[in-house]
Write a protein that holds these residues in place. Sequence first.
Motif, PDB file in Angstrom:
ATOM      1  N   ARG A  50     -10.939   4.348   7.742  1.00 43.26           N
ATOM      2  CA  ARG A  50     -10.304   4.474   6.432  1.00 43.26           C
ATOM      3  C   ARG A  50      -9.393   3.288   6.185  1.00 43.26           C
ATOM      4  N   LYS A  51      -9.273   2.897   4.904  1.00 48.47           N
ATOM      5  CA  LYS A  51      -8.407   1.786   4.534  1.00 48.47           C
ATOM      6  C   LYS A  51      -7.081   2.337   4.011  1.00 48.47           C
ATOM      7  N   PRO A  52      -5.947   1.736   4.430  1.00 50.79           N
ATOM      8  CA  PRO A  52      -4.659   2.208   3.914  1.00 50.79           C
ATOM      9  C   PRO A  52      -4.468   1.790   2.466  1.00 50.79           C
ATOM     10  N   GLN A  53      -3.636   2.524   1.741  1.00 53.32           N
ATOM     11  CA  GLN A  53      -3.259   2.092   0.406  1.00 53.32           C
ATOM     12  C   GLN A  53      -2.212   0.981   0.535  1.00 53.32           C
ATOM     13  N   LEU A  54      -2.024   0.250  -0.571  1.00 51.47           N
ATOM     14  CA  LEU A  54      -1.149  -0.914  -0.526  1.00 51.47           C
ATOM     15  C   LEU A  54       0.271  -0.545  -0.112  1.00 51.47           C
ATOM     16  N   ASP A  55       0.810   0.550  -0.638  1.00 45.75           N
ATOM     17  CA  ASP A  55       2.188   0.906  -0.296  1.00 45.75           C
ATOM     18  C   ASP A  55       2.311   1.248   1.190  1.00 45.75           C
ATOM     19  N   ALA A  57       0.422  -0.176   3.600  1.00 45.13           N
ATOM     20  CA  ALA A  57       0.386  -1.479   4.286  1.00 45.13           C
ATOM     21  C   ALA A  57       1.765  -2.143   4.240  1.00 45.13           C
ATOM     22  N   ARG A  58       2.435  -2.026   3.112  1.00 45.18           N
ATOM     23  CA  ARG A  58       3.776  -2.612   2.984  1.00 45.18           C
ATOM     24  C   ARG A  58       4.761  -1.936   3.932  1.00 45.18           C
ATOM     25  N   ARG A  59       4.689  -0.596   4.028  1.00 42.47           N
ATOM     26  CA  ARG A  59       5.623   0.118   4.907  1.00 42.47           C
ATOM     27  C   ARG A  59       5.343  -0.205   6.372  1.00 42.47           C
ATOM     28  N   ILE A  60       4.056  -0.388   6.702  1.00 46.24           N
ATOM     29  CA  ILE A  60       3.717  -0.784   8.075  1.00 46.24           C
ATOM     30  C   ILE A  60       4.348  -2.132   8.398  1.00 46.24           C
ATOM     31  N   ASP A  61       4.258  -3.077   7.470  1.00 43.64           N
ATOM     32  CA  ASP A  61       4.894  -4.386   7.668  1.00 43.64           C
ATOM     33  C   ASP A  61       6.394  -4.231   7.905  1.00 43.64           C
ATOM     34  N   GLU A  62       7.004  -3.353   7.132  1.00 44.21           N
ATOM     35  CA  GLU A  62       8.457  -3.166   7.240  1.00 44.21           C
ATOM     36  C   GLU A  62       8.832  -2.572   8.593  1.00 44.21           C
ATOM     37  N   ILE A  63       8.097  -1.538   9.027  1.00 44.10           N
ATOM     38  CA  ILE A  63       8.422  -0.858  10.281  1.00 44.10           C
ATOM     39  C   ILE A  63       8.117  -1.741  11.486  1.00 44.10           C
ATOM     40  N   LEU A  64       6.979  -2.440  11.449  1.00 43.12           N
ATOM     41  CA  LEU A  64       6.574  -3.264  12.592  1.00 43.12           C
ATOM     42  C   LEU A  64       7.122  -4.686  12.505  1.00 43.12           C
ATOM     43  N   GLN A  65       7.827  -4.977  11.400  1.00 40.10           N
ATOM     44  CA  GLN A  65       8.453  -6.296  11.204  1.00 40.10           C
ATOM     45  C   GLN A  65       7.416  -7.420  11.358  1.00 40.10           C
ATOM     46  N   THR A  66       6.353  -7.297  10.569  1.00 38.35           N
ATOM     47  CA  THR A  66       5.234  -8.244  10.662  1.00 38.35           C
ATOM     48  C   THR A  66       5.219  -9.249   9.512  1.00 38.35           C
ATOM     49  N   GLU A  67       6.327  -9.344   8.783  1.00 41.85           N
ATOM     50  CA  GLU A  67       6.523 -10.389   7.780  1.00 41.85           C
ATOM     51  C   GLU A  67       5.392 -10.441   6.750  1.00 41.85           C
ATOM     52  N   GLY A  68       4.952  -9.275   6.305  1.00 41.09           N
ATOM     53  CA  GLY A  68       3.957  -9.218   5.234  1.00 41.09           C
ATOM     54  C   GLY A  68       2.522  -9.407   5.660  1.00 41.09           C
ATOM     55  N   PHE A  69       2.249  -9.433   6.977  1.00 40.13           N
ATOM     56  CA  PHE A  69       0.886  -9.684   7.460  1.00 40.13           C
ATOM     57  C   PHE A  69      -0.106  -8.656   6.931  1.00 40.13           C
ATOM     58  N   PHE A  70       0.240  -7.366   7.029  1.00 42.23           N
ATOM     59  CA  PHE A  70      -0.723  -6.336   6.641  1.00 42.23           C
ATOM     60  C   PHE A  70      -0.896  -6.269   5.123  1.00 42.23           C
ATOM     61  N   GLU A  71       0.159  -6.525   4.371  1.00 45.31           N
ATOM     62  CA  GLU A  71      -0.005  -6.574   2.913  1.00 45.31           C
ATOM     63  C   GLU A  71      -0.906  -7.740   2.513  1.00 45.31           C
ATOM     64  N   ARG A  72      -0.676  -8.919   3.093  1.00 46.11           N
ATOM     65  CA  ARG A  72      -1.497 -10.080   2.753  1.00 46.11           C
ATOM     66  C   ARG A  72      -2.961  -9.851   3.122  1.00 46.11           C
ATOM     67  N   ILE A  78      -9.123  -6.243  -0.233  1.00 49.33           N
ATOM     68  CA  ILE A  78      -9.326  -5.323  -1.348  1.00 49.33           C
ATOM     69  C   ILE A  78      -9.458  -6.047  -2.674  1.00 49.33           C
ATOM     70  N   ASP A  79      -8.680  -7.106  -2.849  1.00 45.19           N
ATOM     71  CA  ASP A  79      -8.583  -7.731  -4.164  1.00 45.19           C
ATOM     72  C   ASP A  79      -9.909  -8.365  -4.582  1.00 45.19           C
ATOM     73  N   ASP A  80     -10.516  -7.822  -5.612  1.00 45.27           N
ATOM     74  CA  ASP A  80     -11.721  -8.370  -6.210  1.00 45.27           C
ATOM     75  C   ASP A  80     -11.403  -8.578  -7.673  1.00 45.27           C
ATOM     76  N   LYS A  81     -11.374  -9.826  -8.123  1.00 45.47           N
ATOM     77  CA  LYS A  81     -10.916 -10.152  -9.471  1.00 45.47           C
ATOM     78  C   LYS A  81     -11.792  -9.537 -10.554  1.00 45.47           C
ATOM     79  N   ARG A  82     -12.975  -9.071 -10.182  1.00 39.91           N
ATOM     80  CA  ARG A  82     -13.841  -8.445 -11.178  1.00 39.91           C
ATOM     81  C   ARG A  82     -13.353  -7.050 -11.555  1.00 39.91           C
ATOM     82  N   TYR A  83     -12.453  -6.496 -10.743  1.00 40.14           N
ATOM     83  CA  TYR A  83     -11.943  -5.153 -10.989  1.00 40.14           C
ATOM     84  C   TYR A  83     -10.428  -5.197 -11.181  1.00 40.14           C
ATOM     85  N   ALA A  84      -9.923  -4.252 -11.955  1.00 35.45           N
ATOM     86  CA  ALA A  84      -8.478  -4.118 -12.078  1.00 35.45           C
ATOM     87  C   ALA A  84      -7.897  -3.810 -10.700  1.00 35.45           C
ATOM     88  N   GLU A  85      -6.689  -4.291 -10.434  1.00 36.89           N
ATOM     89  CA  GLU A  85      -6.083  -4.124  -9.109  1.00 36.89           C
ATOM     90  C   GLU A  85      -6.027  -2.663  -8.694  1.00 36.89           C
TER      91      GLU A  85
END
Length: 277
Positions: A50-55, A57-72, A78-85
């Motif tokens: 399963r894929k995490p939702q964006l929020d 991924a952000r919380r994982i970065d915060e807890i694990l102190q990964t400097e935005g790695f999982f959000e990026r 996930i980001d496909d410009k053909r679809y709305a975010e």
Amino acid sequence: MANGSRQAAWEFFGAELKRRREDAGLTQVELGARVFVSGGYIGQFEQAIRKPQLDVARRIDEILQTEGFFERTWRKLIDDKRYAEYFAEVVELERTATKISTFAPTLVPGLLQTSAYTRAVMLAGNPFARDDSIEEKVEARRERARVLDGATPPEYWAILHEHVLRIPVGGSAAMAEQLDHVASLARRRKVLVQTLPYAVGAYPLMGRMVQLMEFEEAPPTAYTEAVYSGNLLDDPALVKRVRGAYDLLRAAALPPEASLALIESAAEDHRRCASTT
């Protein structure tokens, strides 16, 4: 990104999550509690089930102190410009769903649309868009629809309000073609379609687009959409409520054969209208 390389990238995401979680000395349950999901969900993320939702991924970065790695990484995958975010993650989930149940109060669902219907919808919302931009979105929707022709397609159930059948999107000829396409899919048992006639009056989920998705090894989700926004629900209690409302809607709708007759009758009405203009 091809499906195979995308899956490999998600497996890398999961492996990195496991490595960094263990480096932080946290169990799956402990990390899950801190990012407000279950430990089982963390395990599914790590196994790329399963894929995490964006929020998340952000919380994982915060807890694990990964400097935005999982959000990026999430945004890249996930980001496909053909679809709305807000919709890109739904497209990913459709590719792995074993069952999709949709209610459409105003539009033919995307997975059932013809190119002409999609083009008309896109142009109505983007009257100044370039032709190549519109065609890119039309092709993206056609690509989505290929999940119904795959080796292991999901069980697809759609409920359409009669309102959807009557609006001549793209003109009467295009609408007749669209309804013929839906009827053909139903006749070939690719999809199961029910219709909700005007005579029903008030009905559950009134005016709300809903899509429920089930998976082999992951909990079900529900997706609802509003103006330029969408809401992907995976809280078990909320998904259960949406499922209950969908079951009531299904009970209110016409049986499949009567529904198919109504779709084919509406197609003939559009065809007659096209022949007189």
